[in-house]
Structures are given as structure tokens and as C-alpha cells.
Enzyme design. Structure first.
Site, PDB file in Angstrom:
ATOM      1  N   ARG A 285       0.871  -1.102   0.031  1.00 52.64           N
ATOM      2  CA  ARG A 285      -0.015   0.025  -0.123  1.00 52.64           C
ATOM      3  C   ARG A 285       0.748   1.343  -0.115  1.00 52.64           C
ATOM      4  O   ARG A 285       2.078   1.338   0.460  1.00 52.64           O
ATOM      5  CB  ARG A 285      -0.841  -0.022   1.314  1.00 52.64           C
ATOM      6  CG  ARG A 285      -2.074  -0.873   1.209  1.00 52.64           C
ATOM      7  CD  ARG A 285      -3.096  -0.479   0.429  1.00 52.64           C
ATOM      8  NE  ARG A 285      -4.269  -1.378   0.178  1.00 52.64           N
ATOM      9  CZ  ARG A 285      -4.467  -2.359  -0.513  1.00 52.64           C
ATOM     10  NH1 ARG A 285      -3.444  -2.681  -1.594  1.00 52.64           N
ATOM     11  NH2 ARG A 285      -5.642  -3.037  -0.640  1.00 52.64           N
ATOM     12  N   GLU A 314      -3.946   7.826  -4.018  1.00 52.72           N
ATOM     13  CA  GLU A 314      -4.176   7.302  -4.932  1.00 52.72           C
ATOM     14  C   GLU A 314      -5.517   8.053  -5.636  1.00 52.72           C
ATOM     15  O   GLU A 314      -6.365   8.232  -5.010  1.00 52.72           O
ATOM     16  CB  GLU A 314      -4.399   5.861  -5.188  1.00 52.72           C
ATOM     17  CG  GLU A 314      -3.121   5.078  -5.217  1.00 52.72           C
ATOM     18  CD  GLU A 314      -3.262   3.608  -5.045  1.00 52.72           C
ATOM     19  OE1 GLU A 314      -4.258   3.246  -5.293  1.00 52.72           O
ATOM     20  OE2 GLU A 314      -2.104   3.024  -4.648  1.00 52.72           O
ATOM     21  N   HIS A 332      -1.587   0.984  -9.403  1.00 52.49           N
ATOM     22  CA  HIS A 332      -2.163  -0.047  -8.571  1.00 52.49           C
ATOM     23  C   HIS A 332      -2.623  -1.310  -9.362  1.00 52.49           C
ATOM     24  O   HIS A 332      -3.992  -1.376  -9.550  1.00 52.49           O
ATOM     25  CB  HIS A 332      -3.206   0.610  -7.792  1.00 52.49           C
ATOM     26  CG  HIS A 332      -3.660  -0.342  -6.519  1.00 52.49           C
ATOM     27  ND1 HIS A 332      -3.965   0.369  -5.454  1.00 52.49           N
ATOM     28  CD2 HIS A 332      -3.702  -1.636  -6.389  1.00 52.49           C
ATOM     29  CE1 HIS A 332      -4.351  -0.503  -4.609  1.00 52.49           C
ATOM     30  NE2 HIS A 332      -4.000  -1.795  -4.985  1.00 52.49           N
TER      31      HIS A 332
HETATM   32  P1  NDP Z   1      -1.270 -11.705   3.769  1.00 51.96           P
HETATM   33  O1  NDP Z   1      -2.114 -11.568   5.229  1.00 51.96           O
HETATM   34  O2  NDP Z   1      -0.918 -13.144   3.642  1.00 51.96           O
HETATM   35  O3  NDP Z   1       0.132 -11.232   4.180  1.00 51.96           O
HETATM   36  C1  NDP Z   1       0.375  -9.984   5.145  1.00 51.96           C
HETATM   37  C2  NDP Z   1       1.774 -10.001   5.579  1.00 51.96           C
HETATM   38  O4  NDP Z   1       1.890  -8.824   6.308  1.00 51.96           O
HETATM   39  C3  NDP Z   1       2.135 -11.053   6.579  1.00 51.96           C
HETATM   40  O5  NDP Z   1       3.339 -11.796   6.112  1.00 51.96           O
HETATM   41  C4  NDP Z   1       2.130 -10.383   7.923  1.00 51.96           C
HETATM   42  O6  NDP Z   1       3.207 -10.781   8.736  1.00 51.96           O
HETATM   43  C5  NDP Z   1       2.633  -9.142   7.194  1.00 51.96           C
HETATM   44  N1  NDP Z   1       2.590  -8.029   8.361  1.00 51.96           N
HETATM   45  C6  NDP Z   1       1.469  -7.518   8.719  1.00 51.96           C
HETATM   46  N2  NDP Z   1       1.689  -6.452  10.056  1.00 51.96           N
HETATM   47  C7  NDP Z   1       2.979  -6.646   9.862  1.00 51.96           C
HETATM   48  C8  NDP Z   1       4.038  -5.815  10.886  1.00 51.96           C
HETATM   49  N3  NDP Z   1       3.510  -5.066  11.510  1.00 51.96           N
HETATM   50  N4  NDP Z   1       5.331  -6.104  10.348  1.00 51.96           N
HETATM   51  C9  NDP Z   1       5.544  -6.706   9.307  1.00 51.96           C
HETATM   52  N5  NDP Z   1       4.886  -7.426   8.676  1.00 51.96           N
HETATM   53  C10 NDP Z   1       3.520  -7.345   8.950  1.00 51.96           C
HETATM   54  O7  NDP Z   1      -1.656 -10.963   2.752  1.00 51.96           O
HETATM   55  P2  NDP Z   1      -1.471 -11.113   1.089  1.00 51.96           P
HETATM   56  O8  NDP Z   1       0.147 -11.418   0.808  1.00 51.96           O
HETATM   57  O9  NDP Z   1      -2.478 -11.607   0.422  1.00 51.96           O
HETATM   58  O10 NDP Z   1      -1.485  -9.507   0.581  1.00 51.96           O
HETATM   59  C11 NDP Z   1      -0.625  -8.452   1.533  1.00 51.96           C
HETATM   60  C12 NDP Z   1      -0.845  -7.265   0.834  1.00 51.96           C
HETATM   61  O11 NDP Z   1      -0.765  -6.939  -0.324  1.00 51.96           O
HETATM   62  C13 NDP Z   1      -2.418  -6.805   1.050  1.00 51.96           C
HETATM   63  O12 NDP Z   1      -2.813  -6.449   2.354  1.00 51.96           O
HETATM   64  C14 NDP Z   1      -2.530  -5.661   0.084  1.00 51.96           C
HETATM   65  O13 NDP Z   1      -2.537  -4.369   0.942  1.00 51.96           O
HETATM   66  C15 NDP Z   1      -1.546  -5.597  -0.792  1.00 51.96           C
HETATM   67  N6  NDP Z   1      -1.915  -6.023  -2.260  1.00 51.96           N
HETATM   68  C16 NDP Z   1      -1.724  -5.177  -3.198  1.00 51.96           C
HETATM   69  C17 NDP Z   1      -2.006  -5.513  -4.463  1.00 51.96           C
HETATM   70  C18 NDP Z   1      -1.702  -4.589  -5.498  1.00 51.96           C
HETATM   71  O14 NDP Z   1      -2.531  -4.538  -6.433  1.00 51.96           O
HETATM   72  N7  NDP Z   1      -0.564  -3.829  -5.678  1.00 51.96           N
HETATM   73  C19 NDP Z   1      -2.909  -6.522  -4.782  1.00 51.96           C
HETATM   74  C20 NDP Z   1      -2.971  -7.589  -3.602  1.00 51.96           C
HETATM   75  C21 NDP Z   1      -2.537  -7.127  -2.449  1.00 51.96           C
HETATM   76  P3  NDP Z   1       2.897 -12.143   9.556  1.00 51.96           P
HETATM   77  O15 NDP Z   1       2.832 -13.223   8.641  1.00 51.96           O
HETATM   78  O16 NDP Z   1       3.971 -12.377  10.475  1.00 51.96           O
HETATM   79  O17 NDP Z   1       1.495 -12.010  10.453  1.00 51.96           O
HETATM   80  C1  DGY Z   2      -5.770  -5.804  -3.031  1.00 51.39           C
HETATM   81  O1  DGY Z   2      -6.347  -6.773  -3.533  1.00 51.39           O
HETATM   82  O2  DGY Z   2      -5.556  -5.486  -1.939  1.00 51.39           O
HETATM   83  C2  DGY Z   2      -5.493  -4.877  -4.197  1.00 51.39           C
HETATM   84  O3  DGY Z   2      -4.754  -3.719  -3.890  1.00 51.39           O
HETATM   85  C3  DGY Z   2      -6.244  -4.675  -5.254  1.00 51.39           C
HETATM   86  O4  DGY Z   2      -7.307  -3.841  -4.924  1.00 51.39           O
END
Ligand code: NDP
Ligand code: DGY
Length: 366
Positions: A285, A314, A332
Site C-alpha cells: 500500500r 491514489e 495499482h
Molecule cells: P497476507 O495476510 O497473506 O500477508 C500479509 C503479511 O503482512 C504477513 O506476512 C504479515 O506478517 C505481514 N505484516 C502484517 N503486519 C506486519 C507488521 N507490523 N510488520 C511486518 N509485517 C507485517 O496478505 P497477502 O500477502 O495476500 O497481501 C498482502 C498485502 O498486499 C495486502 O494487504 C494488500 O495491501 C497488498 N496487495 C496489493 C496489491 C496491488 O494491487 N498492488 C494486490 C494484492 C494485495 P505475519 O505473517 O507475521 O503475520
Molecule cells: C488488493 O487486493 O488489496 C489490491 O490492492 C487490489 O485492490
């Protein structure tokens, strides 16, 4: 279910709208939050909303007293107050897993685009400036290529284009676009433009972070990470702090979820730890990164380069980034393939159908 009112505050993906139209009474609120009259008129009939990860859903939820379910068309739910939904017994779903591969693919695409300067190369070719010309070799260059029996023909501009991200500040480094580059010792290169063999640091070894790691491994990269918790099942090196991670990697990929703790996680300290040869990739994000600090770090050469798919406000993107060649910008699009957006839409529809039929939700968060 045709009589169930489902609200969408923004157009998203045509297939999702069409399918919702077939099954529910879909209310479109395209001018939200500018006009609220429509919302007031329909507030008491709306039982579900379909929001996008960037929609300001918190206020919208408060305006709907009969709301039963919020389905997020995306995996990140930083736009939704989960505790408040729990309090009001509103169910919340998102679209995990189906977009993991595409988001990870984009991370790798951004890394390659940044390191190999693909956007700049594309602009260069389109401009018609690509011509071959003899290049005058310096003594240092001659000594480096003494064992190469190849003809060096290129123009200065081409040399700079082929010389990688770090070369913006070191245009004297020798590097050219033939197969012979491997014969030049690594130590003689001032830029860092290979992806193969680099140290990739990942913040957030969740679904997407893990998928990025697996892909980077295929490029012979070494992987390290920082997450809330160390993953005992992972063989990758864990750093308990982001600054340690940034100091020990060449490419830092932000793939964590946005929370109070991760807001602004990439600040000046982290950019300096990554350093003038380091690359920052953000697919999480925009609010993870202090954009003012990012602009300064890039302008002052304290950070090698950045590739960003997400931004703090954004669609606003800091103007200062537009003039920088060591930056790749995308709007994005982590999950933006037709197949993935279709799969995400099916998850949204599946959750709504399950809820209104009294069945188990597919991907419940609350
Ligand atoms: P997950 O829930 O599988 O992974 C999230 C990760 O964030 C976990 O490893 C978690 O750590 C880590 N995390 C949370 N809090 C902290 C912290 N305080 N310090 C360090 N690490 C932290 O989600 P996804 O992998 O499916 O998605 C991740 C993010 O990617 C989404 O939340 C979204 O914001 C973004 N995204 C962006 C997209 C785009 O279009 N650019 C598309 C899809 C997603 P832990 O494992 O230790 O809990
Ligand atoms: C997500 O899935 O979080 C992406 O950012 C798409 O909005």
C-alpha cells in the site's frame, strides 16, 4: 435474491457488475462521497456493499443501518474498520489467494523494469534515437575487454541506457549490451543492474511475499524477510527489524498488509539503510512509504531507485517522481489481469450468495 439491495460505490470490473445485476438489486453510487442524497434515500434497504480496496468504506458503513455484509473486491482490507464491523455484527469478506500469483508476478516485473530500465529503453527506441555508432574506448575500458574478441559499437547514449539503475550517478562505469558482459568482473561495475544473484528482502512473508520469494529464488536470488513473526517453516533468513533487513539486501519488496504498525514503515532510516545502490519495490500500500522522504532520497542519490504500484493518496502521484528515470510507476495493477479480476469477482459473488442463502462464507474475515 433479486430483491436484496447491494450497493457499489464505484465502478470496478464490468463482469462483476453484470453478475451482480443478474442476481441482486444492484445500486450504483458512482458519485459517492460527493452526493449523499441517493444514499439517504436507500439507506434502509441496503443489506450488502461491494467495495474496492481503495474505497473509503468506513464512512459508508456507518451510513447504512441495515448493513449485513461488506464484501471487499481485493485482499487488503485497510479500508474497512474490522473492529467496528465486529461490533455491529457485520460480516466482512475479501479475495485472498486468487490474486497472489499476479501480485507476485507484478513485483518481479517491477524489479526487472527498474533494474533493466525497460520503460526508459522503450521511450528511447520509440524516440528514434537508437543508432549504432563507434564508441571511443578509454584505457580502463580497453584493459577490461582485452580478452574479448568482439567489436564494440555503440553510442554514448546507448552505453548509459545499458548501464543500469545505479549508473545514474556513475556514468563512467563500463557496461554494454552484448553477450560479453559476463567477462567483465563484477567489481568493475559501479551500477547494480543484474537481478540474478541479488539479495531480495521482503517485508511481509504472507501469501504474496512468499510467492515473490519463490519467484526470486528462480533468479538465483538469496531471500531474507521481516514479518510480525518469524516463520519456523521457512528457510529464508529472518531479520527482526526492517532496518536490519534493508541493510542486508539489494532489493527491498514491500508486501505486507497496511496497519497502524506498518503505516510509514519505509521512512528515511530504511531508505538510507537500503542505500544508493538499493532498489525499493512497493506492491503493498502507498501508505507504507513516506513519499516526501522517497522523493528526497531519490533526488539526493541516497536511494538507487524505486518501483511503485501503490501510492499514498491514489490516484495522486508526487510530480517530482515523473522526472526521474530511476523510478518505475504503475497505477495499482497488482491483480489487474482479466482472469484474476474475474476470479476475484466470483469470490465476491460466492460470498454474497452464501450469506443470503444462510451458508458458510467462502473467505470470511469477520
Ligand atoms: P497476507 O495476510 O497473506 O500477508 C500479509 C503479511 O503482512 C504477513 O506476512 C504479515 O506478517 C505481514 N505484516 C502484517 N503486519 C506486519 C507488521 N507490523 N510488520 C511486518 N509485517 C507485517 O496478505 P497477502 O500477502 O495476500 O497481501 C498482502 C498485502 O498486499 C495486502 O494487504 C494488500 O495491501 C497488498 N496487495 C496489493 C496489491 C496491488 O494491487 N498492488 C494486490 C494484492 C494485495 P505475519 O505473517 O507475521 O503475520
Ligand atoms: C488488493 O487486493 O488489496 C489490491 O490492492 C487490489 O485492490
Amino acid at each position: 435474491m433479486e430483491s436484496v439491495s447491494v450497493l457499489m460505490p464505484r465502478p470496478t470490473f464490468p463482469y462483476l457488475e453484470q453478475e451482480l445485476d443478474k442476481r441482486f438489486k444492484l445500486l450504483r453510487l458512482w458519485d459517492y462521497p460527493h452526493s449523499t442524497q441517493f444514499l439517504k434515500d436507500n439507506a434502509n434497504s441496503i443489506r450488502a456493499i461491494v467495495v474496492n480496496s481503495v474505497d473509503p468504506a468506513k464512512k459508508l458503513i456507518e451510513a447504512l443501518p441495515k448493513l449485513e455484509i461488506v464484501t471487499n473486491y481485493g485482499v487488503g482490507v485497510d479500508n474497512i474498520d474490522l473492529n467496528r464491523c465486529k461490533e455491529r455484527r457485520i460480516r466482512v469478506t475479501n479475495t485472498p489467494d486468487v490474486l497472489t500469483d499476479e501480485a507476485a508476478d507484478l513485483a518481479i516485473g517491477l524489479i526487472l523494469a527498474l533494474l533493466r530500465r525497460l520503460c526508459e529503453c522503450d521511450r528511447y527506441v520509440r524516440s528514434g534515437r537508437w543508432k549504432l555508432g563507434a564508441y571511443k574506448l578509454t584505457t580502463k575500458m580497453k584493459s577490461l575487454i582485452c580478452d574479448c574478441n568482439c567489436e564494440i559499437r555503440m553510442e554514448a547514449e546507448e552505453r548509459v541506457l545499458c548501464s543500469g539503475m545505479g549508473q545514474h550517478r556513475h556514468p563512467s562505469g563500463l557496461f554494454w549490451n552484448g553477450q560479453r558482459t559476463n567477462q567483465i568482473e563484477r567489481g568493475d561495475r559501479e551500477g547494480k543492474d543484474d537481478f540474478s544473484g541479488k539479495r531480495v528482502g521482503i517485508i511481509g512473508l504472507g501469501r504474496i511475499g512468499m510467492a515473490v520469494a519463490r519467484r526470486a529464488e528462480a533468479f538465483n536470488c538469496s531471500i531474507c524477510y521481516h514479518s510480525r513473526t518469524k516463520k519456523p517453516e521457512s528457510q529464508y533468513k529472518y531479520y527482526p527489524s526492517v532496518v536490519e533487513l534493508a541493510s542486508n539486501c539489494d532489493i527491498l519488496v514491500v508486501a505486507c498488509s497496511l496497519t497502524k504498525e506498518t503505516h510509514g514503515i519505509i521512512d528515511r532510516k530504511i531508505m538510507d539503510a537500503l542505500g544508493p545502490k538499493g532498489a525499493l519495490i512497493n506492491i503493498g500500500r502507498g501508505k507504507h512509504v513516506d513519499e516526501k522522504e522517497l522523493v528526497s532520497a531519490l533526488l539526493e542519490g541516497r536511494l538507487g531507485g524505486a518501483a511503485m504500484d501503490v501510492f499514498e493518496n491514489e490516484p495522486h502521484v508526487p510530480q517530482e517522481l515523473f522526472g526521474l528515470e530511476n523510478v518505475v510507476l504503475s497505477p495499482h495493477i497488482g491483480s489487474a489481469t482479466v482472469e484474476t479480476r474475474t476470479a476475484m469477482a466470483d469470490v465476491v459473488i460466492g460470498n454474497l450468495e452464501a450469506h443470503f442463502r444462510g451458508k458458510t462464507l467462502l473467505t470470511p474475515l469477520v
